[in-house]
Design a protein around this motif. Structure first.
Motif, PDB file in Angstrom:
ATOM      1  N   THR A 109       0.776  -1.150  -0.070  1.00 28.93           N
ATOM      2  CA  THR A 109      -0.086  -0.062  -0.005  1.00 28.93           C
ATOM      3  C   THR A 109       0.949   1.268  -0.076  1.00 28.93           C
ATOM      4  O   THR A 109       0.609   2.253  -0.854  1.00 28.93           O
ATOM      5  CB  THR A 109      -1.121   0.039   1.149  1.00 28.93           C
ATOM      6  OG1 THR A 109      -1.657  -1.083   1.218  1.00 28.93           O
ATOM      7  CG2 THR A 109      -1.755   1.460   1.176  1.00 28.93           C
ATOM      8  N   GLY A 110       2.066   1.311   0.631  1.00 28.09           N
ATOM      9  CA  GLY A 110       3.058   2.408   0.632  1.00 28.09           C
ATOM     10  C   GLY A 110       3.507   2.595  -0.663  1.00 28.09           C
ATOM     11  O   GLY A 110       3.469   3.996  -0.865  1.00 28.09           O
ATOM     12  N   PHE A 111       3.796   1.727  -1.502  1.00 28.15           N
ATOM     13  CA  PHE A 111       4.267   2.056  -3.059  1.00 28.15           C
ATOM     14  C   PHE A 111       3.215   2.448  -3.562  1.00 28.15           C
ATOM     15  O   PHE A 111       3.256   3.128  -4.583  1.00 28.15           O
ATOM     16  CB  PHE A 111       5.094   0.751  -3.145  1.00 28.15           C
ATOM     17  CG  PHE A 111       6.309   0.522  -2.688  1.00 28.15           C
ATOM     18  CD1 PHE A 111       7.387   1.009  -3.094  1.00 28.15           C
ATOM     19  CD2 PHE A 111       6.516  -0.415  -1.637  1.00 28.15           C
ATOM     20  CE1 PHE A 111       8.655   0.914  -2.370  1.00 28.15           C
ATOM     21  CE2 PHE A 111       7.860  -0.703  -1.124  1.00 28.15           C
ATOM     22  CZ  PHE A 111       8.924   0.310  -1.245  1.00 28.15           C
ATOM     23  N   ALA A 112       1.981   1.782  -3.506  1.00 32.59           N
ATOM     24  CA  ALA A 112       0.965   2.090  -4.461  1.00 32.59           C
ATOM     25  C   ALA A 112       0.497   3.594  -4.122  1.00 32.59           C
ATOM     26  O   ALA A 112       0.008   4.220  -5.178  1.00 32.59           O
ATOM     27  CB  ALA A 112      -0.256   1.333  -4.011  1.00 32.59           C
ATOM     28  N   ALA A 168     -18.084   4.658   4.996  1.00 32.97           N
ATOM     29  CA  ALA A 168     -16.685   5.163   5.096  1.00 32.97           C
ATOM     30  C   ALA A 168     -16.205   5.401   3.838  1.00 32.97           C
ATOM     31  O   ALA A 168     -15.515   6.270   3.244  1.00 32.97           O
ATOM     32  CB  ALA A 168     -15.696   4.221   5.932  1.00 32.97           C
ATOM     33  N   THR A 169     -16.663   4.376   2.777  1.00 30.73           N
ATOM     34  CA  THR A 169     -16.103   4.607   1.364  1.00 30.73           C
ATOM     35  C   THR A 169     -16.816   5.747   0.788  1.00 30.73           C
ATOM     36  O   THR A 169     -16.072   6.691  -0.073  1.00 30.73           O
ATOM     37  CB  THR A 169     -16.629   3.217   0.495  1.00 30.73           C
ATOM     38  OG1 THR A 169     -16.189   2.161   1.143  1.00 30.73           O
ATOM     39  CG2 THR A 169     -16.138   3.445  -0.919  1.00 30.73           C
ATOM     40  N   VAL A 170     -18.136   5.969   1.085  1.00 31.07           N
ATOM     41  CA  VAL A 170     -18.750   7.182   0.434  1.00 31.07           C
ATOM     42  C   VAL A 170     -18.044   8.420   0.790  1.00 31.07           C
ATOM     43  O   VAL A 170     -17.916   9.328   0.027  1.00 31.07           O
ATOM     44  CB  VAL A 170     -20.263   7.270   0.823  1.00 31.07           C
ATOM     45  CG1 VAL A 170     -20.713   8.695   0.350  1.00 31.07           C
ATOM     46  CG2 VAL A 170     -21.094   6.066   0.030  1.00 31.07           C
ATOM     47  N   CYS A 171     -17.923   8.533   2.101  1.00 31.19           N
ATOM     48  CA  CYS A 171     -17.273   9.815   2.754  1.00 31.19           C
ATOM     49  C   CYS A 171     -15.642   9.819   2.213  1.00 31.19           C
ATOM     50  O   CYS A 171     -15.394  11.015   1.933  1.00 31.19           O
ATOM     51  CB  CYS A 171     -16.941   9.667   4.055  1.00 31.19           C
ATOM     52  SG  CYS A 171     -18.746   9.734   5.192  1.00 31.19           S
ATOM     53  N   THR A 172     -14.998   8.904   2.044  1.00 31.82           N
ATOM     54  CA  THR A 172     -13.749   8.937   1.561  1.00 31.82           C
ATOM     55  C   THR A 172     -13.578   9.346  -0.072  1.00 31.82           C
ATOM     56  O   THR A 172     -12.926  10.230  -0.307  1.00 31.82           O
ATOM     57  CB  THR A 172     -13.074   7.642   1.528  1.00 31.82           C
ATOM     58  OG1 THR A 172     -12.836   7.058   2.799  1.00 31.82           O
ATOM     59  CG2 THR A 172     -11.549   7.670   1.146  1.00 31.82           C
ATOM     60  N   PHE A 173     -14.699   8.960  -0.974  1.00 34.01           N
ATOM     61  CA  PHE A 173     -14.665   9.490  -2.132  1.00 34.01           C
ATOM     62  C   PHE A 173     -15.084  11.083  -2.229  1.00 34.01           C
ATOM     63  O   PHE A 173     -14.701  11.782  -2.938  1.00 34.01           O
ATOM     64  CB  PHE A 173     -15.874   8.673  -2.957  1.00 34.01           C
ATOM     65  CG  PHE A 173     -15.454   7.285  -3.537  1.00 34.01           C
ATOM     66  CD1 PHE A 173     -14.349   7.737  -4.581  1.00 34.01           C
ATOM     67  CD2 PHE A 173     -15.772   6.153  -3.399  1.00 34.01           C
ATOM     68  CE1 PHE A 173     -13.721   6.384  -4.948  1.00 34.01           C
ATOM     69  CE2 PHE A 173     -15.450   5.094  -4.038  1.00 34.01           C
ATOM     70  CZ  PHE A 173     -14.438   5.152  -5.002  1.00 34.01           C
ATOM     71  N   SER A 225      -3.230   8.286  -2.000  1.00 35.91           N
ATOM     72  CA  SER A 225      -3.638   7.564  -0.460  1.00 35.91           C
ATOM     73  C   SER A 225      -5.246   7.798  -0.347  1.00 35.91           C
ATOM     74  O   SER A 225      -5.756   6.598   0.004  1.00 35.91           O
ATOM     75  CB  SER A 225      -2.799   8.167   0.372  1.00 35.91           C
ATOM     76  OG  SER A 225      -3.294   9.721   0.595  1.00 35.91           O
ATOM     77  N   ILE A 226      -5.699   8.690  -0.742  1.00 41.95           N
ATOM     78  CA  ILE A 226      -7.241   8.896  -0.344  1.00 41.95           C
ATOM     79  C   ILE A 226      -7.956   7.867  -1.118  1.00 41.95           C
ATOM     80  O   ILE A 226      -8.879   7.158  -0.895  1.00 41.95           O
ATOM     81  CB  ILE A 226      -7.661  10.353  -0.575  1.00 41.95           C
ATOM     82  CG1 ILE A 226      -6.812  10.965   0.533  1.00 41.95           C
ATOM     83  CG2 ILE A 226      -9.263  10.382  -0.280  1.00 41.95           C
ATOM     84  CD1 ILE A 226      -7.419  12.510   0.265  1.00 41.95           C
ATOM     85  N   LEU A 227      -7.685   7.779  -2.531  1.00 43.75           N
ATOM     86  CA  LEU A 227      -8.336   6.721  -3.376  1.00 43.75           C
ATOM     87  C   LEU A 227      -8.074   5.335  -2.870  1.00 43.75           C
ATOM     88  O   LEU A 227      -9.044   4.412  -3.018  1.00 43.75           O
ATOM     89  CB  LEU A 227      -7.887   6.729  -4.718  1.00 43.75           C
ATOM     90  CG  LEU A 227      -8.626   6.101  -5.908  1.00 43.75           C
ATOM     91  CD1 LEU A 227     -10.156   6.668  -5.814  1.00 43.75           C
ATOM     92  CD2 LEU A 227      -8.095   6.521  -7.604  1.00 43.75           C
ATOM     93  N   VAL A 263      -1.378   2.768   6.722  1.00 45.83           N
ATOM     94  CA  VAL A 263      -0.564   3.205   5.851  1.00 45.83           C
ATOM     95  C   VAL A 263      -0.830   4.864   5.435  1.00 45.83           C
ATOM     96  O   VAL A 263       0.054   5.452   5.342  1.00 45.83           O
ATOM     97  CB  VAL A 263      -0.186   2.379   4.823  1.00 45.83           C
ATOM     98  CG1 VAL A 263       0.982   2.929   3.820  1.00 45.83           C
ATOM     99  CG2 VAL A 263       0.252   0.975   5.438  1.00 45.83           C
ATOM    100  N   VAL A 264      -1.997   4.624   4.840  1.00 49.36           N
ATOM    101  CA  VAL A 264      -2.494   6.010   4.199  1.00 49.36           C
ATOM    102  C   VAL A 264      -3.082   6.922   5.172  1.00 49.36           C
ATOM    103  O   VAL A 264      -3.295   8.228   4.622  1.00 49.36           O
ATOM    104  CB  VAL A 264      -3.411   5.590   3.132  1.00 49.36           C
ATOM    105  CG1 VAL A 264      -3.046   4.604   1.920  1.00 49.36           C
ATOM    106  CG2 VAL A 264      -4.801   4.933   3.962  1.00 49.36           C
TER     107      VAL A 264
END
Length: 468
Positions: free
Chosen positions: A283-286, A399-404, A294-296, A338-339
């Protein structure tokens, strides 16, 4: 304000943070092993003993604002060293604790506070040393906590069998105390030095309190509380913490109800540690790829955790399926941590990182504290595990909706943060020239000014500035 670029000592910071998280964050995964022996020691207070572990684990995140206060007033090094000292005092105090109420102070409160200070300082300092590869550094660092998932449960079980509960407390105190060494390696960055000198010079007590809480003045504090993308990120982590804390608590019991042995059910959680380590590194490299961010990644991981919660029945029939579920759960939950730091950094900038990350950790701690009891009420009302996992899935999708929404609303603020950081770096370069003119000179309104007695520098020395 100053921010150093990535240099050789930055990788010393990564190593120090890695082992600090290994020694402290990894200890949370031994709370269950200690819980079994505490129940045997205090069989008449099973409910109270359950709160010991709950408070300990929750404080690792709830202590975020306290850690931010220490970092804002001093630096990450002080916060990390204080974490080791508190852990040592708490475990030694638990060795001498005469009864269960005393353990609430020494074990749950003092040790939990120490773990929380370590978690926050180890992540925040990465933002001070890494301008570009923050996600990669965070991925390597938080793997230390994943490694602790393997070492601490086995080590604690061995210590309990060999030295008993009190002896284990004493030895764990010595182990956690070694994190002071990691803290001493966290040399304060130029940003921390500059911030401390600026805020401590000529401030009264009231101004110092404001600075300690917000990391700046009223304007900076309000800018955090009115930052809509960041508030959405905070709520996203709160809801996903509600879900993940409930999943990990009720998963073994559900597998046992489906016919698995207790050993297989417990081993599925151990396998999740493998998935967590893989996730933290990848995840860190991605997240370091600007096309992803990181947010996506956070939005994708929370959504996948929700899908896992919905389709848990498909994995619960066989032992292989249960172990696979544990691995996938660790794979998608491990990357969440990580993010967290890079996401806060991209939305707030380095100046507000300590305060903002403290608030983010507070939301995570509240989720851990409230999640299991809330899920327990859902289970009690329906008497079915399916309702419990539907609750977890709903929280993850929220959480997914809020992050988008964070990604959409934060695209503009991210550019502003980068522009601000670029401008501050230009000011730093000019300020260095002022220091070359005279050690007491600093940049002010485009001119080198003596901080002891402000005046303009002679014309020939101004030419030095113009050439830069």
């Amino acid at each position: 304000m100053k921010q150093v670029s990535t240099n050789q000592h930055a990788w010393v910071i990564v190593a120090a943070s890695f082992f600090s998280l290994f020694l402290n964050a990894g200890l949370c995964y031994a709370a269950g092993v200690l819980h079994v022996r505490l129940v045997e020691t205090y069989p008449q207070n099973v409910y109270s003993v359950a709160w010991l572990g709950s408070i300990l684990v929750s404080l690792t995140a709830l202590a975020g604002p306290v850690a931010s206060l220490v970092i804002n007033l001093y630096d990450c090094r002080t916060c990390a060293v204080l974490a080791g000292i508190l852990g040592f005092i708490g475990f030694v105090g638990s060795y001498f604790a005469p009864n269960l109420p005393s353990l609430f102070v020494t074990y749950a409160l003092i040790v939990g506070l120490g773990l929380g200070l370590s978690n926050t300082s180890s992540v925040v300092i990465l933002g001070y040393y890494f301008k570009e590869d923050t996600s990669v550094a965070a991925g390597i660092t938080v793997t230390g906590g994943g490694l602790g998932m393997f070492v601490y449960p086995v080590l604690t079980d061995f210590l309990l069998e060999t030295y008993g509960l009190r002896g284990t407390f004493l030895i764990l105190g010595g182990v956690v105390f070694q994190s002071c060494v990691c803290g001493m390696l966290m040399r304060p960055s130029e940003f921390e030095h500059s911030r401390r000198e600026m805020f401590l010079s000529g401030q009264n007590r009231r101004q110092l309190v404001i600075h300690a809480i917000s990391g700046g003045d009223y304007t900076q504090c309000c800018s955090i509380l009115t930052n809509i993308p960041f508030l959405l990120l905070v709520f996203s982590y709160f809801t996903v913490s509600l879900a993940t804390s409930s999943l990990y608590l009720y998963l073994p019991d559900y597998f046992v109800q489906r016919g698995a042995s207790l050993q297989t059910a417990s081993f599925s959680l151990s396998v999740s540690g493998i998935g967590s380590i893989v996730s933290r590194l990848t995840t860190g490299f991605a997240a370091n790829d600007p096309r992803i961010g990181s947010i996506l990644l956070l939005a994708g991981m929370t959504g996948l955790i929700g899908v896992l919660a919905l389709f848990i029945n498909l994995f619960s029939v066989t032992s292989a399926g249960q172990l696979s579920y544990g691995f996938l759960l660790g794979l998608y939950t491990g990357g969440l941590w990580v993010v967290s730091g890079p996401s806060a950094l991209s939305l707030l900038g380095v100046e507000r990182l300590a305060t903002g990350f403290g608030l983010l950790m507070l939301s995570i701690g509240l989720g851990y504290l409230v999640g299991p009891p809330l899920a327990g009420l859902v289970f009690q009302a329906s008497n079915q595990h399916s309702s419990l996992f539907l609750f977890c899935a709903a929280m993850c999708f929220t959480a997914t909706v809020c992050t988008f929404l964070t990604a959409v609303a934060g695209s503009g603020s991210d550019k502003l943060v980068k522009d601000s950081m670029s401008q501050k770096q230009t000011d730093i370069d000019v300020d260095v020239v002022c220091n070359d003119v005279d050690a007491s000179f600093h940049l002010e309104n485009g001119f080198c000014v003596d901080v002891d007695k402000p005046h303009f520098v002679p014309e020939e020395e101004k030419l030095v500035l113009e050439k830069t």
